[in-house]
Design a protein around this motif. Structure first.
Motif, PDB file in Angstrom:
ATOM      1  N   ALA A 161       0.837  -1.205   0.000  1.00  0.00           N
ATOM      2  CA  ALA A 161       0.000   0.000   0.000  1.00  0.00           C
ATOM      3  C   ALA A 161       0.871   1.255   0.000  1.00  0.00           C
ATOM      4  O   ALA A 161       1.881   1.322   0.701  1.00  0.00           O
ATOM      5  CB  ALA A 161      -0.916  -0.001   1.218  1.00  0.00           C
ATOM      6  N   ARG A 162       0.479   2.220  -0.831  1.00  0.00           N
ATOM      7  CA  ARG A 162       1.150   3.514  -0.891  1.00  0.00           C
ATOM      8  C   ARG A 162       0.086   4.584  -1.061  1.00  0.00           C
ATOM      9  O   ARG A 162      -0.877   4.396  -1.809  1.00  0.00           O
ATOM     10  CB  ARG A 162       2.132   3.562  -2.062  1.00  0.00           C
ATOM     11  CG  ARG A 162       3.318   2.660  -1.817  1.00  0.00           C
ATOM     12  CD  ARG A 162       4.327   2.559  -2.928  1.00  0.00           C
ATOM     13  NE  ARG A 162       4.579   3.763  -3.669  1.00  0.00           N
ATOM     14  CZ  ARG A 162       5.182   3.764  -4.838  1.00  0.00           C
ATOM     15  NH1 ARG A 162       5.570   2.632  -5.386  1.00  0.00           N
ATOM     16  NH2 ARG A 162       5.396   4.886  -5.484  1.00  0.00           N
ATOM     17  N   GLN A 163       0.271   5.675  -0.389  1.00  0.00           N
ATOM     18  CA  GLN A 163      -0.714   6.758  -0.430  1.00  0.00           C
ATOM     19  C   GLN A 163      -0.948   7.222  -1.869  1.00  0.00           C
ATOM     20  O   GLN A 163      -0.017   7.439  -2.628  1.00  0.00           O
ATOM     21  CB  GLN A 163      -0.242   7.935   0.425  1.00  0.00           C
ATOM     22  CG  GLN A 163      -1.293   9.011   0.552  1.00  0.00           C
ATOM     23  CD  GLN A 163      -0.873  10.095   1.538  1.00  0.00           C
ATOM     24  OE1 GLN A 163       0.169  10.030   2.157  1.00  0.00           O
ATOM     25  NE2 GLN A 163      -1.719  11.096   1.670  1.00  0.00           N
ATOM     26  N   GLY A 164      -2.211   7.341  -2.210  1.00  0.00           N
ATOM     27  CA  GLY A 164      -2.601   7.813  -3.534  1.00  0.00           C
ATOM     28  C   GLY A 164      -2.627   6.740  -4.608  1.00  0.00           C
ATOM     29  O   GLY A 164      -2.983   7.015  -5.750  1.00  0.00           O
ATOM     30  N   LEU A 165      -2.251   5.508  -4.267  1.00  0.00           N
ATOM     31  CA  LEU A 165      -2.245   4.407  -5.230  1.00  0.00           C
ATOM     32  C   LEU A 165      -3.100   3.264  -4.700  1.00  0.00           C
ATOM     33  O   LEU A 165      -3.344   3.162  -3.499  1.00  0.00           O
ATOM     34  CB  LEU A 165      -0.820   3.916  -5.477  1.00  0.00           C
ATOM     35  CG  LEU A 165       0.156   4.938  -6.046  1.00  0.00           C
ATOM     36  CD1 LEU A 165       1.552   4.335  -6.158  1.00  0.00           C
ATOM     37  CD2 LEU A 165      -0.303   5.465  -7.397  1.00  0.00           C
ATOM     38  N   VAL A 166      -3.543   2.409  -5.601  1.00  0.00           N
ATOM     39  CA  VAL A 166      -4.385   1.273  -5.224  1.00  0.00           C
ATOM     40  C   VAL A 166      -3.565  -0.004  -5.353  1.00  0.00           C
ATOM     41  O   VAL A 166      -3.182  -0.406  -6.463  1.00  0.00           O
ATOM     42  CB  VAL A 166      -5.641   1.191  -6.121  1.00  0.00           C
ATOM     43  CG1 VAL A 166      -6.486  -0.024  -5.748  1.00  0.00           C
ATOM     44  CG2 VAL A 166      -6.453   2.476  -6.035  1.00  0.00           C
ATOM     45  N   ALA A 167      -3.279  -0.629  -4.227  1.00  0.00           N
ATOM     46  CA  ALA A 167      -2.543  -1.892  -4.216  1.00  0.00           C
ATOM     47  C   ALA A 167      -3.497  -3.041  -4.540  1.00  0.00           C
ATOM     48  O   ALA A 167      -4.688  -2.977  -4.231  1.00  0.00           O
ATOM     49  CB  ALA A 167      -1.897  -2.115  -2.850  1.00  0.00           C
ATOM     50  N   PRO A 168      -2.986  -4.102  -5.166  1.00  0.00           N
ATOM     51  CA  PRO A 168      -3.829  -5.272  -5.386  1.00  0.00           C
ATOM     52  C   PRO A 168      -4.424  -5.769  -4.073  1.00  0.00           C
ATOM     53  O   PRO A 168      -3.747  -5.798  -3.045  1.00  0.00           O
ATOM     54  CB  PRO A 168      -2.847  -6.295  -5.962  1.00  0.00           C
ATOM     55  CG  PRO A 168      -1.784  -5.471  -6.610  1.00  0.00           C
ATOM     56  CD  PRO A 168      -1.633  -4.274  -5.710  1.00  0.00           C
ATOM     57  N   ALA A 169      -5.695  -6.154  -4.135  1.00  0.00           N
ATOM     58  CA  ALA A 169      -6.410  -6.601  -2.940  1.00  0.00           C
ATOM     59  C   ALA A 169      -7.225  -7.854  -3.260  1.00  0.00           C
ATOM     60  O   ALA A 169      -7.371  -8.230  -4.425  1.00  0.00           O
ATOM     61  CB  ALA A 169      -7.324  -5.480  -2.440  1.00  0.00           C
ATOM     62  N   GLU A 170      -7.766  -8.460  -2.218  1.00  0.00           N
ATOM     63  CA  GLU A 170      -8.557  -9.679  -2.396  1.00  0.00           C
ATOM     64  C   GLU A 170      -9.725  -9.477  -3.351  1.00  0.00           C
ATOM     65  O   GLU A 170     -10.058 -10.368  -4.133  1.00  0.00           O
ATOM     66  CB  GLU A 170      -9.052 -10.190  -1.042  1.00  0.00           C
ATOM     67  CG  GLU A 170      -7.959 -10.798  -0.199  1.00  0.00           C
ATOM     68  CD  GLU A 170      -8.468 -11.361   1.114  1.00  0.00           C
ATOM     69  OE1 GLU A 170      -9.693 -11.349   1.352  1.00  0.00           O
ATOM     70  OE2 GLU A 170      -7.615 -11.816   1.903  1.00  0.00           O
ATOM     71  N   ASP A 171     -10.361  -8.310  -3.302  1.00  0.00           N
ATOM     72  CA  ASP A 171     -11.484  -8.051  -4.199  1.00  0.00           C
ATOM     73  C   ASP A 171     -11.049  -8.116  -5.661  1.00  0.00           C
ATOM     74  O   ASP A 171     -11.767  -8.686  -6.494  1.00  0.00           O
ATOM     75  CB  ASP A 171     -12.106  -6.684  -3.902  1.00  0.00           C
ATOM     76  CG  ASP A 171     -13.245  -6.370  -4.859  1.00  0.00           C
ATOM     77  OD1 ASP A 171     -14.240  -7.132  -4.860  1.00  0.00           O
ATOM     78  OD2 ASP A 171     -13.132  -5.391  -5.629  1.00  0.00           O
ATOM     79  N   HIS A 172      -9.885  -7.566  -5.982  1.00  0.00           N
ATOM     80  CA  HIS A 172      -9.392  -7.619  -7.366  1.00  0.00           C
ATOM     81  C   HIS A 172      -9.198  -9.067  -7.808  1.00  0.00           C
ATOM     82  O   HIS A 172      -9.630  -9.462  -8.895  1.00  0.00           O
ATOM     83  CB  HIS A 172      -8.058  -6.864  -7.491  1.00  0.00           C
ATOM     84  CG  HIS A 172      -8.139  -5.422  -7.157  1.00  0.00           C
ATOM     85  ND1 HIS A 172      -7.437  -4.868  -6.121  1.00  0.00           N
ATOM     86  CD2 HIS A 172      -8.852  -4.405  -7.710  1.00  0.00           C
ATOM     87  CE1 HIS A 172      -7.699  -3.575  -6.051  1.00  0.00           C
ATOM     88  NE2 HIS A 172      -8.569  -3.272  -7.008  1.00  0.00           N
ATOM     89  N   VAL A 173      -8.536  -9.852  -6.961  1.00  0.00           N
ATOM     90  CA  VAL A 173      -8.251 -11.245  -7.316  1.00  0.00           C
ATOM     91  C   VAL A 173      -9.541 -12.061  -7.380  1.00  0.00           C
ATOM     92  O   VAL A 173      -9.715 -12.880  -8.288  1.00  0.00           O
ATOM     93  CB  VAL A 173      -7.221 -11.858  -6.346  1.00  0.00           C
ATOM     94  CG1 VAL A 173      -7.016 -13.344  -6.632  1.00  0.00           C
ATOM     95  CG2 VAL A 173      -5.893 -11.101  -6.447  1.00  0.00           C
TER      96      VAL A 173
END
Length: 189
Positions: free
Chosen positions: A56-68
């Motif tokens: 996770a980084r501020q202002g960006l969207v990290a891959p998450a369980e919902d994506h997978v």
């Protein structure tokens, strides 16, 4: 025969037309604008707003369980009568990781190391996104085997952009070359 076509953003239209695809998964930054190829059914286009990061980084969207979870569900709903295009910005990280996840979602009885080696053989540039792989590994019940296999094949060759490649769901799938050379009647890598 069903197969996956993995490519960078700038090759989606050509890839879809060339391979007769009607379905597509896009993994791009949130709100990134692009033109969906006309041959792709709007109802069978999964557009995921996710950045190519592993933490996770501020202002960006990290891959998450919902994506997978959405990648897995979309792959399982794919009718497999035509190839499925999977793309990201450069075709190096998010889309190869998603191809591994889709292949395991549809053919879970295969060996993770053999799958990762097939990916490396198909693309010397692929460096699957670590976070997508880890989440996919957990959600598909791989017990760390997919994560380990991807770590074992290592980082792909340095490249500004990946090249389109075709990827079979199973080890014995016969897939066409990524780019047929129509003028000479030959196949090119």
């Amino acid at each position: 025969m069903p197969y996956l076509v993995v490519c960078p953003l700038n090759q989606i239209a050509e890839s879809a037309v060339l391979h007769g695809a009607r379905e597509m998964i896009s993994l791009l930054a949130e709100n990134q604008q692009f033109h969906r190829p006309g041959v792709i059914d709007p109802g069978r286009h999964l557009n995921l707003g996710v950045n190519d990061i592993s933490q996770a980084r501020q202002g960006l969207v990290a891959p998450a369980e919902d994506h997978v979870a959405r990648i897995i569900a979309f792959a399982r709903e794919w009718d497999q009568t035509a190839p499925l295009v999977i793309h990201c910005w450069m075709g190096i990280s998010r889309s190869p990781a998603s191809a591994l996840i889709a292949a395991l979602a549809l053919a879970s009885d295969q060996d993770d190391m053999a799958l990762a080696r097939r990916l490396r053989d198909a693309s010397p540039y692929a460096t699957p996104n670590q976070r997508l792989v880890e989440i996919g590994d957990a959600m598909l019940g791989r017990g760390g085997q997919l994560t380990h296999a991807v770590q074992k094949i290592g980082r792909g060759a340095d490249a500004f952009q990946g090249s389109r490649f075709c990827f079979g769901l199973r080890p014995d799938d016969d897939v066409p070359p990524a780019t047929p050379d129509r003028a000479a009647g030959k196949q090119t890598p």
